[in-house]
Design a protein around this motif. Structure first.
Motif, mmCIF file in Angstrom:
data_model
loop_
_atom_site.group_PDB
_atom_site.id
_atom_site.type_symbol
_atom_site.label_atom_id
_atom_site.label_comp_id
_atom_site.label_asym_id
_atom_site.label_seq_id
_atom_site.Cartn_x
_atom_site.Cartn_y
_atom_site.Cartn_z
ATOM 1 N N ALA A 212 0.834 -1.212 0.000
ATOM 2 C CA ALA A 212 0.000 0.000 0.000
ATOM 3 C C ALA A 212 0.862 1.252 0.000
ATOM 4 O O ALA A 212 0.551 2.238 -0.692
ATOM 5 N N LEU A 213 1.946 1.249 0.757
ATOM 6 C CA LEU A 213 2.834 2.404 0.802
ATOM 7 C C LEU A 213 3.481 2.651 -0.564
ATOM 8 O O LEU A 213 3.576 3.793 -1.024
ATOM 9 N N THR A 214 3.890 1.569 -1.230
ATOM 10 C CA THR A 214 4.478 1.715 -2.562
ATOM 11 C C THR A 214 3.434 2.235 -3.551
ATOM 12 O O THR A 214 3.728 3.097 -4.392
ATOM 13 N N ALA A 215 2.193 1.725 -3.447
ATOM 14 C CA ALA A 215 1.127 2.162 -4.345
ATOM 15 C C ALA A 215 0.780 3.624 -4.135
ATOM 16 O O ALA A 215 0.359 4.314 -5.075
ATOM 17 N N ALA A 216 0.942 4.124 -2.912
ATOM 18 C CA ALA A 216 0.640 5.529 -2.635
ATOM 19 C C ALA A 216 1.554 6.464 -3.421
ATOM 20 O O ALA A 216 1.208 7.621 -3.665
ATOM 21 N N ARG A 217 2.691 5.948 -3.851
ATOM 22 C CA ARG A 217 3.656 6.753 -4.585
ATOM 23 C C ARG A 217 3.674 6.432 -6.070
ATOM 24 O O ARG A 217 4.405 7.066 -6.843
ATOM 25 N N GLU A 218 2.907 5.403 -6.477
ATOM 26 C CA GLU A 218 2.887 4.998 -7.881
ATOM 27 C C GLU A 218 1.433 4.859 -8.341
ATOM 28 O O GLU A 218 0.767 3.866 -7.998
ATOM 29 N N PRO A 219 0.919 5.821 -9.098
ATOM 30 C CA PRO A 219 -0.490 5.778 -9.528
ATOM 31 C C PRO A 219 -0.875 4.492 -10.252
ATOM 32 O O PRO A 219 -1.988 3.972 -10.042
ATOM 33 N N ALA A 220 0.014 3.970 -11.090
ATOM 34 C CA ALA A 220 -0.325 2.750 -11.834
ATOM 35 C C ALA A 220 -0.511 1.569 -10.882
ATOM 36 O O ALA A 220 -1.428 0.748 -11.054
ATOM 37 N N LEU A 221 0.345 1.478 -9.867
ATOM 38 C CA LEU A 221 0.220 0.393 -8.889
ATOM 39 C C LEU A 221 -1.008 0.602 -8.017
ATOM 40 O O LEU A 221 -1.637 -0.372 -7.585
ATOM 41 N N ALA A 222 -1.373 1.855 -7.769
ATOM 42 C CA ALA A 222 -2.567 2.140 -6.970
ATOM 43 C C ALA A 222 -3.811 1.576 -7.640
ATOM 44 O O ALA A 222 -4.720 1.066 -6.972
ATOM 45 N N VAL A 223 -3.876 1.654 -8.964
ATOM 46 C CA VAL A 223 -5.014 1.083 -9.702
ATOM 47 C C VAL A 223 -5.062 -0.428 -9.490
ATOM 48 O O VAL A 223 -6.137 -1.009 -9.266
#
Length: 269
Positions: A212-223
């Motif tokens: 989740a922390l990594t996704a917060a910094r990467e929009p593509a991973l957040a999706v």
């Protein structure tokens, strides 16, 4: 004088030579490959229960029912036998990261970590000595085996994430979590301070939090993360983590402090 009756010929039942018992039958001679496999299996069992420096060639020979020269016939020394047994264990450990790509992500990882921790527990002393870097048996060969296991774990986790293209940050997150799992499980071996199932859940939830922390910094991973969360169950590791965090925010003062930290910083005068 009474005539002497001729004695009857000995029968199989009355013969003075007993028939060989089933347990006395000669053992089948092992082939070259079978003997080598047996020595590796015996050595791995001993290395699993004791640090490698405490296991001798004589110990291995005795456990295998073989002679010391026979062990040396197959392996030039204990180091070679240790490395070969470690390769065998490494293949088994790498295989424990394999899991069908069905169901919620955190539940898959929970099953993976259950198998991983079971392996760590059953092979504790030998692997603890090696991974801590304190074993005299550590070498370039043994380090390569451990690196192969780490790479296999890394690749399997990325397979479960199934993102179109893993970013360097995501790869780093996965590698850091694998390293943390090693350190944490080895500390657990030494202390046994929490139940195994609790450690299993804790490690999976740490991965979800790191993702989740990594996704917060990467929009593509957040999706992608939104899809993972949509597939989770309320009683699974991720659902339990969310409830724990919700409970944390209910503690007086924490929600207000987090809200203040989330506010846009005021421009410098």
């Amino acid at each position: 004088m009474a005539s002497r009756r001729p004695s009857a010929p000995p029968t199989a039942a009355s013969s003075s030579t007993p028939a060989p018992a089933a347990g006395d039958r000669p053992r089948r001679r092992l082939s070259v490959d079978e003997r080598r496999e047996q020595l590796i299996a015996v050595a791995l069992e001993l290395f699993s229960r004791r640090p490698p420096e405490e296991v001798s060639i004589d110990d291995i020979a005795a456990a295998a029912g073989a002679s010391r020269p026979l062990v040396y016939h197959y392996f030039p020394g204990k180091q070679a036998l240790y490395e070969e047994s470690l390769r065998r264990a490494g293949r088994e450990l790498a295989g424990r990261f394999e899991e069908p790509l069905d169901g919620p992500l955190s539940e898959r990882l929970y099953r993976v970590m259950g198998r991983y921790l079971d392996f760590v527990q059953s092979h504790g002393p030998g692997f603890a000595a090696l991974l801590r870097g304190g074993s005299v048996a550590a070498s370039a060969g043994t380090s390569a085996v451990i690196d192969e296991v780490r790479q296999a774990a890394h690749d399997q986790i990325l397979t479960h994430l199934a993102v179109p293209k893993a970013s360097p940050a995501l790869r780093l997150t996965v590698r850091a979590w694998i390293a943390n799992a090693e350190i944490t499980s080895l500390e657990w071996l030494a202390e046994r301070s929490v139940p195994l199932e609790e450690l299993q859940l804790h490690l999976v939830q740490e991965f979800v939090a790191a993702l989740a922390l990594t996704a917060a910094r990467e929009p593509a991973l957040a999706v992608e993360l939104s899809g993972f969360l949509a597939g989770e169950h309320p009683d699974g590791p991720t659902g339990r983590l969310v409830r724990d965090l919700a409970g944390l925010f209910a503690v007086p003062g924490i929600a207000e402090a987090v809200t203040a930290l989330a506010a846009e910083p005021s421009p410098q005068a």
